[in-house]
Enzyme design. Structure first.
Site, PDB file in Angstrom:
ATOM      1  N   GLU A 179       0.830  -1.208   0.000  1.00 47.02           N
ATOM      2  CA  GLU A 179       0.000   0.000   0.000  1.00 47.02           C
ATOM      3  C   GLU A 179       0.864   1.258   0.000  1.00 47.02           C
ATOM      4  OE1 GLU A 179      -4.196  -0.559   1.642  1.00 47.02           O
ATOM      5  OE2 GLU A 179      -2.923  -1.109   3.309  1.00 47.02           O
ATOM      6  N   HIS A 180       1.827   1.268  -0.906  1.00 46.89           N
ATOM      7  CA  HIS A 180       2.624   2.477  -1.049  1.00 46.89           C
ATOM      8  C   HIS A 180       3.275   2.486  -2.430  1.00 46.89           C
ATOM      9  CE1 HIS A 180       5.638  -0.360   0.876  1.00 46.89           C
ATOM     10  NE2 HIS A 180       6.217  -0.058  -0.268  1.00 46.89           N
ATOM     11  N   ALA A 181       3.858   3.630  -2.769  1.00 48.76           N
ATOM     12  CA  ALA A 181       4.680   3.740  -3.976  1.00 48.76           C
ATOM     13  C   ALA A 181       6.054   4.247  -3.545  1.00 48.76           C
ATOM     14  CB  ALA A 181       4.057   4.713  -4.970  1.00 48.76           C
TER      15      ALA A 181
ATOM     16  N   ALA B 286       1.625  -0.017  -5.192  1.00 46.58           N
ATOM     17  CA  ALA B 286       1.547  -1.476  -5.136  1.00 46.58           C
ATOM     18  C   ALA B 286       0.979  -1.937  -3.807  1.00 46.58           C
ATOM     19  CB  ALA B 286       2.924  -2.098  -5.351  1.00 46.58           C
TER      20      ALA B 286
END
Lengths: 317, 317, 317, 317, 317, 317
Positions: free
Chosen positions: A233-235, A280
């Site tokens: 849950e991050h880029a 992602a």
């Protein structure tokens, strides 16, 4: 029925409705047997259906639909374009007892464009992310990430909206021979790794740069992830990553802000390359899943974008 | 008893022995009821005990001990300083039938300094490596690597001779905090990796150069290795490696030609660094073991030394 | 042969034996090709059989039997009434190397009345308790309690003496499409069955006569067969059979008296037809194997030939 | 060496052999240090190698090979064309004891054309079928069917020779109602406990004195016992015990010095009462076994007799 | 409140209700705070309780009960005699978003006599079969077969209405000895098969005609059926079937159009005979269930009746 | 709106409500669009929210809250101080069919102070105990004990209200050395048992009176308890008990009428002593849990208090 002079002239209130609030936006309609208390604030172009009850400390955005049989209690914040299905049930007290009142009710936030299925129950104090979709009859006991689809009692994430799904097994786009294949998401590639299976065991391998497109400066191994949980849950702003699922299986949702795709990693001869500026999420870990990640850069907390809206904003810059 | 005029004068043959060979080295002794056929060639300082039988096409090195009740059949080659325990049994035919003779017998090689336990059975056509040790009563059905200790029916590798053993669990030499610690083998170091365990799963990580001493140009994942099997058994001329056991457990025997140590890898927060010119063997894989290896160099078959003697020779240069 | 004047007059030494000790009790017999070194002490009424070798630091009690092919090395202590079976093997060094001698050999004690089976191997430094019984071919690696019966490699306790027990992948010959294919055994055919797999489960089917070559008048289901067991071992005079392995796997050996073939049944889409007068054995059942047999005839004990020779004779008629 | 005038002229006996039998067929050869007793009957074209010993009641067919270090005892029947590998070991007594002779030895039959691997051990009284093949170092404990290939300790069937292989892929004494029943051991009783099984789980119960014959002053729970291990091995002078196996199974051997019985405890509705002065051993624990013991007395080390001889002596007082 | 002159004179509308439709049958009652839109068509003798909301494109049969808190959205078709419990929730959009309208709503059909429990949620686009019963609080995500009882989230079939249940374990009607016993369904019989259990494994057998009442011309094996799934759901016009559950367990519901019975097959010594013109459903498969079916006739698609109403009609002819 | 002259003057009925009952206590408020039928009896200080429907045969105590969207059907009995959340759903017919009426509706009892979460469904004919708490969205299919917290579909007990929870693992109050430690509940003590772990297995033991405070006259073993089940739920008048969890884990809730504590038993070296007059419940059994209970007295049904209110009354005497 009381008169509400400050209410927008274009507001429609059914003769059999009770609308005690005057803070209601243009073109909003309140239908029969609905009851809106004086403190409620409702945006424009909303549809408040029959048998809805709305307490005072409630804020509703624009273009929201509240279907019949729903009650919105003090503490509820509903963003624009939310859909709340019939008989969906909210609360603002975790352990309610008759005549025992909390000093302060729990606030529940429903994000922009979210959809709550008919008959669902949402426990108090949670956040439902933007565009999330909650299945009919589900019981939501945890925060729901943006764009997640949840279902069941208790509700679990079963997918992400507007995300293309890869079929489990080898993604068809991967060439039979080692090499890379594009996905529908910008810069994300799938790689067929070298693999050797013999009587002495099995081996998956990859070299820089033939299979792994950068020289790693960090690895991490992820394992023992509960099946219901979501990681990632991050880029990343700059860091590139290369993922190989060494055992078991998991799903990776990749998103470049425009296209989104869910990729199943369930075999050690497939690698997934993630360039910078791709959002992602990893989930649907099998109980035995073991994910190896090779990273191009040392750990740097400033390289992470952990808020999806911030991610979209950074893309737009 | 026949006369053997060319036999070395210092050879002792018991009066009750039958020694028909004259190719026997100095100071070798042949004891009572032993029988040596004419074609057998035996080195010096050997001890051929009572009730031994030696056929013609047999070559025995120097300083070899053959205990009682042993027969050495055509095709057996016994290097220097081998010990063969009492009633150990050899064969030169896999599927023997009476009066059915093979065109060519199977040759069995016993390497320098090996020890074969009493009552052991060695199937035909195998090689027993230098200094290997075969337990009493074992039935050897596969080649035995140099220095391996084997036991059971069928025989399995249970250790390596002259190898210091690490206790399973975290090796005591590793500092509590991330960092490297030396082992007894030159250049081989143990590393405490970064690890994070929370309700969402577990993570082991390492960065270059803090935990991983080189930038990897290749990874490989090893899994599904049968418990009885041995992998590795080679040294690299230039390539450096970094091993993390992500799941299950295995043992790595590392050897710099002088010191040898067996290191148990059974937790993902420990990394093992192997410099060039260290002989390494991996074995005792648990059924769920998954080993990640990071390598400094691309795959190059010329970088591998797969023969232990060649490894020792290369070290000596 | 040396003279041993102090030896009891009633001792019998075979003319072909070598008995160099004079400390031997009354009525003890030493047989041909046996060799007793001078330091050995042997009690009365013992029997030292052919091809036995007894070193110096060995003490043997009374009424002991040493069968042929046994060596008793320095350090062995054998109590009264012990039985040592043929080719049983002892040792006094755990890690023997040629020409490397221990400062002090390991002592092995065999308790009164113990029995060591033929071909057993006893590791050095152990105690075998009184009346213990070591099974033939066992490899003893631990002390054996009194009265224990041990067996195996390594030897395990399997009981106590004098104790009442309370009862407490598709074969290549098969065409891809449904149909039959011959085997190397007369009349035995392999059949590809109809199969359907979908999300609602799987189905294997066969019709008469397209896949099943007779109308069944009997079925039987075989399951829960121990992996080590063999079933069948008979031929039928008239009855035809059709076998489908519905789960797991097993091997069927079929034999027409001339040719014999082992067929692995490991998938429900393969049927095996057995005509009359074929000897069949089923073995290598996996733990979950379930075999369906369709039979052309009702059960008739006179239809079974359970003796292989009778089977061959019946074929010849 | 005795003269054997009736022996076939073509028989060869090595000058260092002892061949006392004259019933030996043409062209049979007897080699050095072999010893054949007078009653042995040997066929033609046999090869009796060095260090073989053949007793009287032995019959050997034609074209048989007996390799070195083998003994053939009374009762052995060897058919034509059998191969017996070096140091293979036979026996004619299942439970041999020194100086205890069986009225009649057990006969072992080796079928025509069978092959016995070097160092194998064959238990007495077995039949090895025609053409069977016994692997080197195997321990044969069951009849071997004709043509079977066996290997291991204990030997298991691993195939059939000349067969084409397809590639694959409460003890009855306990009354039905609660109550006690005697065993064959003095004072040891088995008790049916109260038991209740319903949808909410299961319960085994016992009261003093109806089911449990004393008021406990101590309990202990035994668990996690390795299957190969033995516990107990003692008697109590005064303490009474009551055993219930709550889960899994184990065997208890009870012994009053005269009678001994092995009792399997494998269900929670059975209790076993042990009076004082009974020797008891527990073993064959299943991996999940959990044993509850109630004891009549506090722990007192002086109450234990841990030596079986001392136990027998105490019984005799 | 608008006037509805064409509405049947016997229709009762509570003064606090809003009934805008005039297409309402005789004796139907609409209670307080209910709201019926103009396009809705409602049959006779219905009961529309307080707080019900009915949209325009809704058709409701005769003698239907709609309890309080229910909304019937466009696209809902409710057959005669349906019961819809309080707060049951429907939908006509799988992925509802505020202000996004489907070109065409999903139609949901509730079959004659069905019953939907209070608080249940029915996903859009499903068919609920005649007389089906949906448990309170259930979330229905799949079509529900006629007469099925479903429960849970997601809802699974747990039984069939008006069906006699056999107790798991051996059905009491089966004689101890092999033979057949009638069930409550015409022509359906239960058969005790022959069974043999010994140390070498277990065997269930049946012969024609003693246990199996016809000579099979077809077999099929059913396995790997997901526990939630239902198979069968058809009758045969001519074909007879014989079912044996070889492993695991399943339930078969048999129905002759008058009587219905659920039979648990959970042991390989029980066979179930199904004559022609009996409706049969198989479900509650355990994960390891393996069902053998023997059939009297070859496969013929025309022999199947797959619609329950067609089955009832065929019976009536 | 009809006039209700006998209704308490302080009763508030919203102008848009329909309140046809005149049996309504002081200060009770009935809000908009609620509908109360004439036969309903409602206590004082109640709050009947918008869109509630109350049938005739309904009795409601004092200080009860009924949130919006709830219907109370004939047969419902609601004690004082009960909270019923929004859209909670009741029923009085297990198998409802339209136009088919039961001779007698099923009665549902909601105990004093209970709380029913929003959107929960309660099957008919159940009793919800005093102060029980039912989670939002739960489907209740069994009686709920007093003070139990339940959650899920179907609802399972997840805890007890106002009960101090011990952390799994050894309760911190227990001394490291064997001995007893008090709990927060009167007379209940935790005991560290003797324990011995060695290579031969493990042993937990306790003696009277050092670890076990009474001489047992009864034992029972509890096992195979389904994880969803609850056992115990009673107090003893005189009998003392001592609990040891031999395997697995379970939770014991102990309650002296004033304090309540949940104690996790998950290791065999911890004993729990329960004096007379303590209410105890056992639940959360792991699938492998095995509980040994030693009791001071023989089984006597008169010693059990199985009703919590009777327990409280007995304490008060």
């Amino acid at each position: 029925m009381a008169d509400h002079p400050t209410r927008a002239a274009s507001v429609f209130v059914h003769p059999q409705a009770l609308c005690e609030s005057s803070t209601i936006g243009e073109n909003t309609r309140v239908w029969a047997f609905a009851h809106v208390l004086p403190g409620a604030r409702i945006g424009r172009d909303c549809n408040i259906c029959d048998h809805v009850f709305i307490e005072n400390d409630v804020v509703i955005g624009d273009r929201v639909t509240i279907k019949s049989g729903v009650q919105l209690w003090d503490g509820l914040r509903v963003a624009d374009e939310v859909f709340i299905g019939p008989n969906a049930t909210f609360s603002n007290d975790k352990y309610p007892r008759s005549k025992q009142y909390q000093a302060r009710v729990l606030q529940t936030d429903i994000g922009r464009g979210a959809s709550i299925g008919g008959g669902a129950a949402i426990l108090p104090g949670l956040r439902v992310g933007a565009r999330a979709m909650i299945g009919a009859g589900s019981v939501v006991t945890q925060d729901v990430p943006a764009r997640a689809m949840v279902f069941g009692n208790p509700a679990r994430i079963v997918g992400y909206v507007d995300t293309r799904r890869a079929v489990p097994g080898l993604p068809p786009a991967i060439p039979e021979a080692p090499g890379a294949a594009p996905t529908s998401v910008r810069g994300v590639t799938l790689h067929r790794m070298l693999v050797a299976v013999d009587l002495r065991g099995s081996l998956s391998a990859g070299e820089v740069p033939a299979q792994v497109p950068f020289a790693p400066r960090r690895y991490f191994l992820v394992y023992d992830v509960p099946g219901k949980d979501v990681r990632g849950e991050h880029a990343h702003r700059r860091c590139r990553q290369f993922l190989v699922c060494a055992r078991g299986s998991l799903s990776v949702v990749v998103d470049d802000g425009t296209a989104s795709e869910e990729i199943v990693l369930d075999r050690p001869d497939v690698g997934l390359f993630l360039p910078p500026m791709v959002w992602a999420v990893q989930y649907k870990y099998s109980s035995d899943a073991l994910l190896m990640v090779l990273a191009s850069d040392p750990y740097d907390p400033d390289d992470y974008i952990r808020d999806y809206d911030e991610f979209l904003a950074a893309l737009a810059r």
